[in-house]
Each structure stands twice: as structure tokens, then as C-alpha cells.
Design an enzyme around this catalytic site. Sequence first.
Site, PDB file in Angstrom:
ATOM      1  N   GLU A 262       3.535   9.326  -2.040  1.00 39.25           N
ATOM      2  CA  GLU A 262       3.658   7.902  -2.364  1.00 39.25           C
ATOM      3  C   GLU A 262       5.108   7.504  -2.578  1.00 39.25           C
ATOM      4  O   GLU A 262       5.910   8.299  -3.073  1.00 39.25           O
ATOM      5  CB  GLU A 262       2.885   7.601  -3.664  1.00 39.25           C
ATOM      6  N   ASP A 263       5.432   6.262  -2.227  1.00 35.68           N
ATOM      7  CA  ASP A 263       6.783   5.764  -2.431  1.00 35.68           C
ATOM      8  C   ASP A 263       7.071   5.492  -3.911  1.00 35.68           C
ATOM      9  O   ASP A 263       8.049   5.954  -4.462  1.00 35.68           O
ATOM     10  CB  ASP A 263       7.033   4.498  -1.588  1.00 35.68           C
TER      11      ASP A 263
ATOM     12  N   ASP B 272       3.829   2.125  -9.897  1.00 36.66           N
ATOM     13  CA  ASP B 272       4.201   1.041 -10.806  1.00 36.66           C
ATOM     14  C   ASP B 272       3.082   0.906 -11.846  1.00 36.66           C
ATOM     15  O   ASP B 272       3.070   1.642 -12.828  1.00 36.66           O
ATOM     16  CB  ASP B 272       4.396  -0.223  -9.954  1.00 36.66           C
TER      17      ASP B 272
ATOM     18  N   PHE C 263      12.551  -4.658  -9.815  1.00 43.15           N
ATOM     19  CA  PHE C 263      11.932  -4.661  -8.493  1.00 43.15           C
ATOM     20  C   PHE C 263      12.934  -4.116  -7.474  1.00 43.15           C
ATOM     21  O   PHE C 263      14.025  -4.642  -7.323  1.00 43.15           O
ATOM     22  CB  PHE C 263      11.470  -6.071  -8.095  1.00 43.15           C
TER      23      PHE C 263
ATOM     24  N   ARG D   7      12.859  -2.794   4.267  1.00 38.82           N
ATOM     25  CA  ARG D   7      12.354  -1.419   4.332  1.00 38.82           C
ATOM     26  C   ARG D   7      13.364  -0.474   4.991  1.00 38.82           C
ATOM     27  O   ARG D   7      13.359   0.717   4.732  1.00 38.82           O
ATOM     28  CB  ARG D   7      11.061  -1.357   5.162  1.00 38.82           C
TER      29      ARG D   7
HETATM   30  P1  IMP Z   1       0.937  -0.039  -8.264  1.00 38.61           P
HETATM   31  O1  IMP Z   1      -0.487  -0.133  -7.783  1.00 38.61           O
HETATM   32  O2  IMP Z   1       1.263  -1.171  -9.214  1.00 38.61           O
HETATM   33  O3  IMP Z   1       1.303   1.293  -8.813  1.00 38.61           O
HETATM   34  O4  IMP Z   1       1.865  -0.374  -7.040  1.00 38.61           O
HETATM   35  C1  IMP Z   1       1.981   0.420  -5.977  1.00 38.61           C
HETATM   36  C2  IMP Z   1       2.539  -0.329  -4.798  1.00 38.61           C
HETATM   37  O5  IMP Z   1       3.180  -1.569  -5.167  1.00 38.61           O
HETATM   38  C3  IMP Z   1       3.605   0.509  -4.149  1.00 38.61           C
HETATM   39  O6  IMP Z   1       3.056   1.410  -3.213  1.00 38.61           O
HETATM   40  C4  IMP Z   1       4.506  -0.553  -3.538  1.00 38.61           C
HETATM   41  O7  IMP Z   1       4.011  -0.904  -2.272  1.00 38.61           O
HETATM   42  C5  IMP Z   1       4.379  -1.733  -4.471  1.00 38.61           C
HETATM   43  N1  IMP Z   1       5.509  -1.790  -5.438  1.00 38.61           N
HETATM   44  C6  IMP Z   1       5.476  -1.537  -6.773  1.00 38.61           C
HETATM   45  N2  IMP Z   1       6.700  -1.676  -7.321  1.00 38.61           N
HETATM   46  C7  IMP Z   1       7.531  -2.020  -6.314  1.00 38.61           C
HETATM   47  C8  IMP Z   1       8.944  -2.285  -6.240  1.00 38.61           C
HETATM   48  O8  IMP Z   1       9.718  -2.248  -7.225  1.00 38.61           O
HETATM   49  N3  IMP Z   1       9.419  -2.611  -5.001  1.00 38.61           N
HETATM   50  C9  IMP Z   1       8.637  -2.665  -3.882  1.00 38.61           C
HETATM   51  N4  IMP Z   1       7.329  -2.407  -3.905  1.00 38.61           N
HETATM   52  C10 IMP Z   1       6.766  -2.092  -5.112  1.00 38.61           C
END
Ligand code: IMP
Length: 189
Positions: free
Chosen positions: A105-106, A109, A158, A171
Amino acid sequence: MTRQPDLIADVSEILLTEEEIQAKVRDLGRRISDDYAGRALTLVSVLKGSLPFMADLMRSITIPVQIDLMEVSSYGGTATETSGLVRILKDLSSSIDGRHVLIVEDIIDTGLTLNYLVRYLRGKNPASLRICALLDKPARRLVEIPIDYRGFLIPDQFVVGYGLDYGETYRNLRFVGVLRPEVYTADPD
Ligand code: IMP
């Protein structure tokens, strides 16, 4: 009129340089190669944000691996926040039954996307299921996610670049940078 993104000017600060990212990816690749030696490993990456990380990580791994790609989208949130409602746009192409699976995973959050994915993949009967995340943003975590391989802890900002987007742009930056808040507060969702 829609604002034209500027890849460099829209970033207020470089959080992780290309060199820092590459060194970390090599280190993660070494650890994964040691830990999974002799096991049938499948890397499952989540498009589109994890694409550069997956491409670099798989080439830092020195044991045989298979790869698979999923694409999910969360809906009902805003441009910078996820909602936890996840839809699978692209499913696995091969069975993971009996294989050791590592999710690549990238960024984590809130953890809602990965929480959904972990439950989904567990249902497919892998021999084991672990998580490798390049970026961990714990400040806004809503669900507990055990991260087995973590690249960097980052503050609650962000970020874009190295796969991460805002509105599908940024990206292709080679570094991870903080997006100027004016960029996303100026745009209506
Ligand atoms: P989560 O479900 O809130 O953990 O978010 C996961 C997804 O939200 C990641 O795979 C990203 O695609 C997107 N995301 C969360 N934080 C960021 C950020 O700071 N920049 C860009 N994309 C984000």
C-alpha cells in the site's frame, strides 16, 4: 475556469526525497526477501497510488514472487478524505488460496480502505496475510491496522507524488511532497 495544476509550484515542501524513498524501498525489499525465503509469496498492490512503490519494491525483492493488482475506490468522502465505503473496481486475477500474501500500500490514513481489504482477502484463504505500507499517517487513524513493514511515519498533512494524487494529478513526481492547502481549498469537491 478550472485551475491548471503546476507540479512543482503546488508543492510547499519536499517531505521525502527520491533518494530517501529508494533507500527505504531497498531496505524493505531485503527484509521481505529474508522473511519469506522458501515461501510462495504473492504481492497484492492497490492501484493506482501504489504503482511506483510496487514497481520498485518487487525489483528489490530477491526471492521468487507473484504479483496481483486490485483497484478500489472509496466513495461518499471528499477529495482529501476517505469515507470507508469501498468499491472493488478490479479484483485479483489469480487465486491466493494457500499463498502467503503481502499487501503493498502507498499510504495508510484512516485505515478504512485497508481494513476493508484485509477482511476481503482473508476470505480468500491465504496461508498468511501481512501489510507493507510506504507511508503511515497515524494522526487520523480510525481503525487499528497492524503494519508489518512500514516505510515512513508522516505528519498529518496531505501529500502527493510517488503515486499519490490529488484529483488524479501529481502521481508522477519522483518525491513525496506536501500539497499547498490553497490547491485543495480553492477547488470545490
Ligand atoms: P484511508 O482509507 O483513509 O487509510 O486512505 C487510504 C487511501 O486514501 C490511500 O490509498 C490514498 O489513495 C488516499 N490518501 C490518504 N491520505 C492521502 C494523502 O495524504 N495524499 C494522497 N492520497 C491520500
